[in-house]
Design a protein around this motif. Structure first.
Motif, PDB file in Angstrom:
ATOM      1  N   HIS A   1       0.823  -1.213   0.000  1.00 29.83           N
ATOM      2  CA  HIS A   1       0.000   0.000   0.000  1.00 29.83           C
ATOM      3  C   HIS A   1       0.860   1.269   0.000  1.00 29.83           C
ATOM      4  CE1 HIS A   1      -3.922  -1.830   0.132  1.00 29.83           C
ATOM      5  NE2 HIS A   1      -3.547  -2.642   1.117  1.00 29.83           N
ATOM      6  N   LEU A   2       1.993   1.249   0.687  1.00 32.31           N
ATOM      7  CA  LEU A   2       2.894   2.401   0.655  1.00 32.31           C
ATOM      8  C   LEU A   2       3.468   2.608  -0.739  1.00 32.31           C
ATOM      9  CD1 LEU A   2       4.789   1.911   4.042  1.00 32.31           C
ATOM     10  CD2 LEU A   2       3.203   3.765   3.465  1.00 32.31           C
ATOM     11  N   ARG A   3       3.833   1.521  -1.388  1.00 37.34           N
ATOM     12  CA  ARG A   3       4.374   1.607  -2.752  1.00 37.34           C
ATOM     13  C   ARG A   3       3.314   2.122  -3.713  1.00 37.34           C
ATOM     14  NH1 ARG A   3       6.102   2.126  -7.228  1.00 37.34           N
ATOM     15  NH2 ARG A   3       7.260   0.625  -8.482  1.00 37.34           N
ATOM     16  N   ALA A   4       2.071   1.663  -3.545  1.00 28.91           N
ATOM     17  CA  ALA A   4       0.981   2.125  -4.410  1.00 28.91           C
ATOM     18  C   ALA A   4       0.726   3.613  -4.209  1.00 28.91           C
ATOM     19  CB  ALA A   4      -0.279   1.313  -4.132  1.00 28.91           C
ATOM     20  N   ALA A   5       0.749   4.055  -2.964  1.00 27.59           N
ATOM     21  CA  ALA A   5       0.524   5.475  -2.683  1.00 27.59           C
ATOM     22  C   ALA A   5       1.636   6.338  -3.259  1.00 27.59           C
ATOM     23  CB  ALA A   5       0.410   5.696  -1.175  1.00 27.59           C
ATOM     24  N   ASP A   6       2.871   5.871  -3.140  1.00 28.31           N
ATOM     25  CA  ASP A   6       4.019   6.607  -3.673  1.00 28.31           C
ATOM     26  C   ASP A   6       3.938   6.704  -5.192  1.00 28.31           C
ATOM     27  OD1 ASP A   6       6.773   7.793  -3.403  1.00 28.31           O
ATOM     28  OD2 ASP A   6       7.293   6.016  -4.578  1.00 28.31           O
ATOM     29  N   SER A   7       3.576   5.590  -5.830  1.00 29.81           N
ATOM     30  CA  SER A   7       3.468   5.579  -7.284  1.00 29.81           C
ATOM     31  C   SER A   7       2.366   6.514  -7.761  1.00 29.81           C
ATOM     32  CB  SER A   7       3.202   4.145  -7.765  1.00 29.81           C
ATOM     33  OG  SER A   7       3.232   4.066  -9.172  1.00 29.81           O
ATOM     34  N   LEU A   8       1.234   6.501  -7.066  1.00 26.04           N
ATOM     35  CA  LEU A   8       0.121   7.375  -7.440  1.00 26.04           C
ATOM     36  C   LEU A   8       0.496   8.841  -7.262  1.00 26.04           C
ATOM     37  CD1 LEU A   8      -2.815   7.291  -8.403  1.00 26.04           C
ATOM     38  CD2 LEU A   8      -3.514   7.305  -5.995  1.00 26.04           C
ATOM     39  N   ALA A   9       1.231   9.152  -6.189  1.00 25.34           N
ATOM     40  CA  ALA A   9       1.664  10.528  -5.953  1.00 25.34           C
ATOM     41  C   ALA A   9       2.604  11.018  -7.047  1.00 25.34           C
ATOM     42  CB  ALA A   9       2.351  10.630  -4.595  1.00 25.34           C
ATOM     43  N   ARG A  10       3.287  10.105  -7.696  1.00 22.75           N
ATOM     44  CA  ARG A  10       4.195  10.448  -8.790  1.00 22.75           C
ATOM     45  C   ARG A  10       3.489  10.432 -10.143  1.00 22.75           C
ATOM     46  NH1 ARG A  10       9.692   9.904  -6.944  1.00 22.75           N
ATOM     47  NH2 ARG A  10       9.687   9.235  -4.760  1.00 22.75           N
ATOM     48  N   GLY A  11       2.172  10.255 -10.121  1.00 22.47           N
ATOM     49  CA  GLY A  11       1.387  10.352 -11.345  1.00 22.47           C
ATOM     50  C   GLY A  11       1.246   9.077 -12.130  1.00 22.47           C
ATOM     51  N   LYS A  12       1.594   7.931 -11.530  1.00 18.32           N
ATOM     52  CA  LYS A  12       1.501   6.667 -12.251  1.00 18.32           C
ATOM     53  C   LYS A  12       0.947   5.600 -11.314  1.00 18.32           C
ATOM     54  CE  LYS A  12       4.137   3.212 -14.830  1.00 18.32           C
ATOM     55  NZ  LYS A  12       5.477   2.700 -15.169  1.00 18.32           N
ATOM     56  N   PRO A  13      -0.345   5.284 -11.430  1.00 20.73           N
ATOM     57  CA  PRO A  13      -0.911   4.230 -10.574  1.00 20.73           C
ATOM     58  C   PRO A  13      -0.138   2.924 -10.720  1.00 20.73           C
ATOM     59  CG  PRO A  13      -2.640   5.393 -11.760  1.00 20.73           C
ATOM     60  CD  PRO A  13      -1.331   5.865 -12.339  1.00 20.73           C
ATOM     61  N   LEU A  14       0.014   2.217  -9.619  1.00 20.81           N
ATOM     62  CA  LEU A  14       0.760   0.968  -9.611  1.00 20.81           C
ATOM     63  C   LEU A  14      -0.029  -0.106 -10.356  1.00 20.81           C
ATOM     64  CD1 LEU A  14       3.467  -0.018  -8.364  1.00 20.81           C
ATOM     65  CD2 LEU A  14       2.109  -0.934  -6.467  1.00 20.81           C
ATOM     66  N   ALA A  15       0.601  -0.742 -11.329  1.00 23.68           N
ATOM     67  CA  ALA A  15      -0.054  -1.800 -12.092  1.00 23.68           C
ATOM     68  C   ALA A  15      -0.291  -3.020 -11.201  1.00 23.68           C
ATOM     69  CB  ALA A  15       0.821  -2.189 -13.288  1.00 23.68           C
ATOM     70  N   PRO A  16      -1.330  -3.801 -11.470  1.00 18.92           N
ATOM     71  CA  PRO A  16      -1.621  -4.967 -10.632  1.00 18.92           C
ATOM     72  C   PRO A  16      -0.449  -5.940 -10.488  1.00 18.92           C
ATOM     73  CG  PRO A  16      -3.489  -4.492 -12.051  1.00 18.92           C
ATOM     74  CD  PRO A  16      -2.381  -3.573 -12.477  1.00 18.92           C
ATOM     75  N   LEU A  17       0.302  -6.165 -11.548  1.00 19.95           N
ATOM     76  CA  LEU A  17       1.430  -7.086 -11.460  1.00 19.95           C
ATOM     77  C   LEU A  17       2.538  -6.520 -10.579  1.00 19.95           C
ATOM     78  CD1 LEU A  17       2.249  -9.881 -12.468  1.00 19.95           C
ATOM     79  CD2 LEU A  17       3.446  -8.764 -14.380  1.00 19.95           C
ATOM     80  N   GLU A  18       2.731  -5.204 -10.626  1.00 26.20           N
ATOM     81  CA  GLU A  18       3.702  -4.561  -9.738  1.00 26.20           C
ATOM     82  C   GLU A  18       3.240  -4.641  -8.284  1.00 26.20           C
ATOM     83  OE1 GLU A  18       5.776  -0.988 -12.193  1.00 26.20           O
ATOM     84  OE2 GLU A  18       3.621  -0.772 -11.897  1.00 26.20           O
ATOM     85  N   ALA A  19       1.943  -4.455  -8.065  1.00 30.14           N
ATOM     86  CA  ALA A  19       1.397  -4.564  -6.706  1.00 30.14           C
ATOM     87  C   ALA A  19       1.552  -5.987  -6.181  1.00 30.14           C
ATOM     88  CB  ALA A  19      -0.073  -4.154  -6.702  1.00 30.14           C
ATOM     89  N   LEU A  20       1.347  -6.971  -7.056  1.00 30.03           N
ATOM     90  CA  LEU A  20       1.518  -8.360  -6.651  1.00 30.03           C
ATOM     91  C   LEU A  20       2.962  -8.642  -6.274  1.00 30.03           C
ATOM     92  CD1 LEU A  20       0.206 -11.158  -6.359  1.00 30.03           C
ATOM     93  CD2 LEU A  20       0.692 -11.552  -8.791  1.00 30.03           C
TER      94      LEU A  20
END
Length: 200
Positions: A53-72
């Motif tokens: 969730h921290l990685r997803a939030a960081d990625s979204l803050a940088r303008g690029k939502p975390l892809a499902p495979l990256e989240a996995l």
């Protein structure tokens, strides 16, 4: 394994466990050598959800939502520890030698093959470590009871620990409180199944 599958730690394959085996193993494997200022230790399962969730939030803050495979891949970044049943504290790792390192790498490779995860590139791994270090610093302060100065001095992590627990907004409960193993297993497994569906 609880599923009745058999995992050969010295020669693992991607077919040696099922998802529930992994989730339970991670929920029963503890961070920080099992030490905690709470009544329960913190599981690797709960930590893995935090990092994702921290990685997803960081990625979204940088303008690029975390892809499902990256989240996995973030969710499973410590999966080999659940198969091994051991999260080695960092100061001990150099003393365990190349044999333990090779064992961990073989387990990690089996995990990556099973779930179809791409290998880390330099950029993604750096982003992962930012989230992992932020989780570690925050756990050290809020779960184990260290001071922020001890985190900087001992862990060499300069990132300030979080005040807010990233999991509370999702799951509720008391901030930074380690979950009971059954609950950690259930929540990890639900997240794993959701991401697998999205990457299928």
């Amino acid at each position: 394994m609880p599923s009745a599958r058999r995992l050969d730690l010295l020669d693992p394959t991607p077919f040696d466990w099922d998802d529930s085996d992994l989730a339970l193993g991670l929920a029963r494997t503890y961070r920080w050598g099992g030490h905690s200022a709470w009544t329960r230790p913190l599981s690797v399962a709960q930590h893995s959800l935090s990092v994702m969730h921290l990685r997803a939030a960081d990625s979204l803050a940088r303008g690029k939502p975390l892809a499902p495979l990256e989240a996995l891949r973030e969710l499973l970044h410590d999966a080999e520890e659940g198969l091994l049943g051991f999260d080695c504290i960092s100061p001990l790792k150099p003393f365990l030698g190349e044999g333990f390192k090779a064992l961990s790498q073989r387990l990690e490779q089996a995990v990556f093959l099973r779930y179809g995860l791409p290998r880390w590139n330099q950029r993604d791994y750096a982003a992962h470590k930012r989230a992992d270090h932020l989780a570690a610093a925050s756990e050290a302060v809020h779960v184990v009871g260290w001071s922020a100065a001890e985190v900087r001095r001992t862990l060499q992590i300069r990132t300030p620990p979080l005040a807010a627990d990233p999991l509370v907004a999702i799951y509720g409960g008391t901030a930074w409180e380690p979950w009971e193993a059954t609950l950690a297993c259930e929540r990890f497994l639900a997240q794993l199944e959701q991401l697998k569906t999205r990457t299928a």
